[in-house]
Write an enzyme that holds these catalytic residues in place. Structure first.
Site, PDB file in Angstrom:
ATOM      1  N   ASP A  96      -3.282  -1.322  12.490  1.00  0.00           N
ATOM      2  CA  ASP A  96      -4.235  -1.647  11.672  1.00  0.00           C
ATOM      3  C   ASP A  96      -5.222  -2.584  11.942  1.00  0.00           C
ATOM      4  O   ASP A  96      -4.774  -3.318  12.995  1.00  0.00           O
ATOM      5  CB  ASP A  96      -3.393  -1.788  10.218  1.00  0.00           C
ATOM      6  CG  ASP A  96      -4.079  -2.050   8.942  1.00  0.00           C
ATOM      7  OD1 ASP A  96      -5.402  -1.443   9.114  1.00  0.00           O
ATOM      8  OD2 ASP A  96      -3.906  -2.662   7.927  1.00  0.00           O
ATOM      9  N   GLN A 125      -0.233   4.825   0.977  1.00  0.00           N
ATOM     10  CA  GLN A 125      -0.500   5.086   2.437  1.00  0.00           C
ATOM     11  C   GLN A 125       0.814   5.508   3.131  1.00  0.00           C
ATOM     12  O   GLN A 125       0.982   6.326   3.982  1.00  0.00           O
ATOM     13  CB  GLN A 125      -1.118   3.602   2.945  1.00  0.00           C
ATOM     14  CG  GLN A 125      -1.375   3.751   4.592  1.00  0.00           C
ATOM     15  CD  GLN A 125      -2.645   4.746   4.728  1.00  0.00           C
ATOM     16  OE1 GLN A 125      -3.606   4.627   4.060  1.00  0.00           O
ATOM     17  NE2 GLN A 125      -2.169   5.782   5.453  1.00  0.00           N
ATOM     18  N   HIS A 166       0.881  -1.230   0.006  1.00  0.00           N
ATOM     19  CA  HIS A 166      -0.127  -0.048  -0.007  1.00  0.00           C
ATOM     20  C   HIS A 166       1.086   1.059  -0.092  1.00  0.00           C
ATOM     21  O   HIS A 166       0.961   2.052   1.078  1.00  0.00           O
ATOM     22  CB  HIS A 166      -0.841  -0.087   1.370  1.00  0.00           C
ATOM     23  CG  HIS A 166      -2.135   1.078   1.165  1.00  0.00           C
ATOM     24  ND1 HIS A 166      -2.455   1.694   0.032  1.00  0.00           N
ATOM     25  CD2 HIS A 166      -2.895   1.023   2.267  1.00  0.00           C
ATOM     26  CE1 HIS A 166      -3.478   2.302   0.152  1.00  0.00           C
ATOM     27  NE2 HIS A 166      -3.891   2.012   1.400  1.00  0.00           N
ATOM     28  N   ARG A 193      -2.992  11.788   2.340  1.00  0.00           N
ATOM     29  CA  ARG A 193      -3.372  10.660   1.146  1.00  0.00           C
ATOM     30  C   ARG A 193      -3.312  11.694   0.000  1.00  0.00           C
ATOM     31  O   ARG A 193      -2.587  11.477  -0.957  1.00  0.00           O
ATOM     32  CB  ARG A 193      -4.387   9.982   1.515  1.00  0.00           C
ATOM     33  CG  ARG A 193      -4.250   8.854   2.292  1.00  0.00           C
ATOM     34  CD  ARG A 193      -3.156   7.839   1.974  1.00  0.00           C
ATOM     35  NE  ARG A 193      -3.353   7.316   0.767  1.00  0.00           N
ATOM     36  CZ  ARG A 193      -4.275   6.144   0.703  1.00  0.00           C
ATOM     37  NH1 ARG A 193      -4.794   5.462   1.693  1.00  0.00           N
ATOM     38  NH2 ARG A 193      -4.559   5.708  -0.575  1.00  0.00           N
TER      39      ARG A 193
END
Ligand code: CP
Ligand code: NVA
Length: 324
Positions: free
Chosen positions: A228, A136, A133, A295
């Site tokens: 997470d 991120q 990712h 982001r």
């Protein structure tokens, strides 16, 4: 040659500048600087984003970020396009390359975004795969840099699953010389090849990497704690996995072991009451919504860098950033 972003170390040579560019551009844009407001490196371009999984942050941040850079954003939901049903990834990639200035892809198997990139004639950005990712991680390290004047001597601790978000976070920290510790239960460690790459970057940059199964050991004295969800998208059938994370919740007691200026980070969406408590999520030292906002700014820097490097360099010079 076309540049892609499939894992965060694809941009290792310019990573620090990409983040500084994002921080400075955000600052100028927010203060109404005319040059930043009129910066349109994606002028007349369409950027297409394919989604196989749901998304809030990635989808909105790409759509708004592309518009702010003068482009138009197309969101392509997997069930609405031919991909995977009556057309191969390679053929889809060739076709989309004829229309688009760049593509983003959120997929299950990492091999699928690799395949899209292999056949693409325009930059492909991984918008989350089961393994990586990178967008991120770019937003996360941008946020760390905004909240800490000096990343020298900083320790980032991960508590949770050895998943896609950890993979790019640990790579990104090591690429910037930030010490990283990760507490993951046995059987849920990050992939070996990612650990090896992380170790190599850390060695080159004089920082450290530590694995433990004890969350308290990971967070002791650390400046940032990151977690997470324990069960990622695509793993919904693996409910048994939850029991491995007993003792891994980031809560008031856990952050009590950290440096007093601790920050809490989470890529979101968060499962409140599972991997993190409300007390930590809503604490003034929680920086999760800055991460979410970043982001967009980090992806604006990345998109400009990948798609229109001349404009990215020119804006970098305007902002007084040293070339990398
Ligand atoms: N962090 C993140 O990628 O969020 P979304 O799934 O909402 O895009
Ligand atoms: N690890 C999570 C991240 C979501 C942004 C997942 O892949 O579902």
């Amino acid at each position: 040659m076309v540049k892609h972003l499939l894992a965060i170390d694809d941009v290792k040579d310019d990573f620090e500048r990409i983040l500084k560019w994002a921080i400075e551009f955000k600052r100028l844009w927010k203060q109404g600087d005319e040059v930043a407001l009129n910066f349109v490196p994606l002028d007349t371009m369409a950027i297409g984003s394919i989604y196989e999984k749901p998304s809030t942050r990635t989808r909105v941040s790409f759509e708004v970020g592309v518009q702010r850079l003068g482009g138009s954003a197309l969101t392509l939901l997997k069930n609405d396009i031919q991909l995977g049903k009556s057309e191969t990834i390679g053929d889809t990639s060739h076709v989309l390359s004829r229309f688009l200035g760049g593509m983003t892809y959120r997929c299950f198997a990492h091999e699928d975004v690799e395949e899209l990139a292999e056949h693409a004639e325009v930059p492909v950005i991984n918008a989350l795969s089961a393994k990586h990712h990178p967008c991120q991680a770019a937003a996360d390290l941008m946020t760390v840099m905004e909240h800490h004047d000096d990343t020298e001597g900083l320790t980032v601790a991960w508590v949770g699953d050895g998943n896609n978000v950890l993979h790019d976070l640990m790579l990104a920290c090591a690429m910037l010389g930030i010490d990283v510790r990760y507490a993951c239960p046995e059987g849920y460690e990050p992939d070996e090849d990612v650990v090896e790459r992380t170790m190599a970057y850390a060695k080159a940059n004089g920082s450290s990497v530590m694995h433990t199964t004890d969350p308290v050991e990971a967070v002791a004295g650390a400046h940032v704690v990151y977690t997470d969800v324990f069960i990622s998208m695509g793993e919904e059938h693996m409910k048994d996995k939850m029991s491995a994370f007993d003792g891994y919740q980031v809560n008031e007691e856990m952050v009590g072991h950290m440096d007093e200026k601790w920050s809490f980070m989470h890529c979101l969406p968060a499962h409140r009451g599972e991997e993190v408590t409300d007390w930590v999520m809503d604490h003034k030292q929680s920086i999760v919504f800055d991460q979410a906002e970043n982001r967009m700014w980090a992806q604006m820097s990345l998109m400009t860098y990948l798609i229109n490097e001349g404009a990215w360099d020119a804006m970098g010079e305007f902002m007084g950033l040293e070339s990398s």
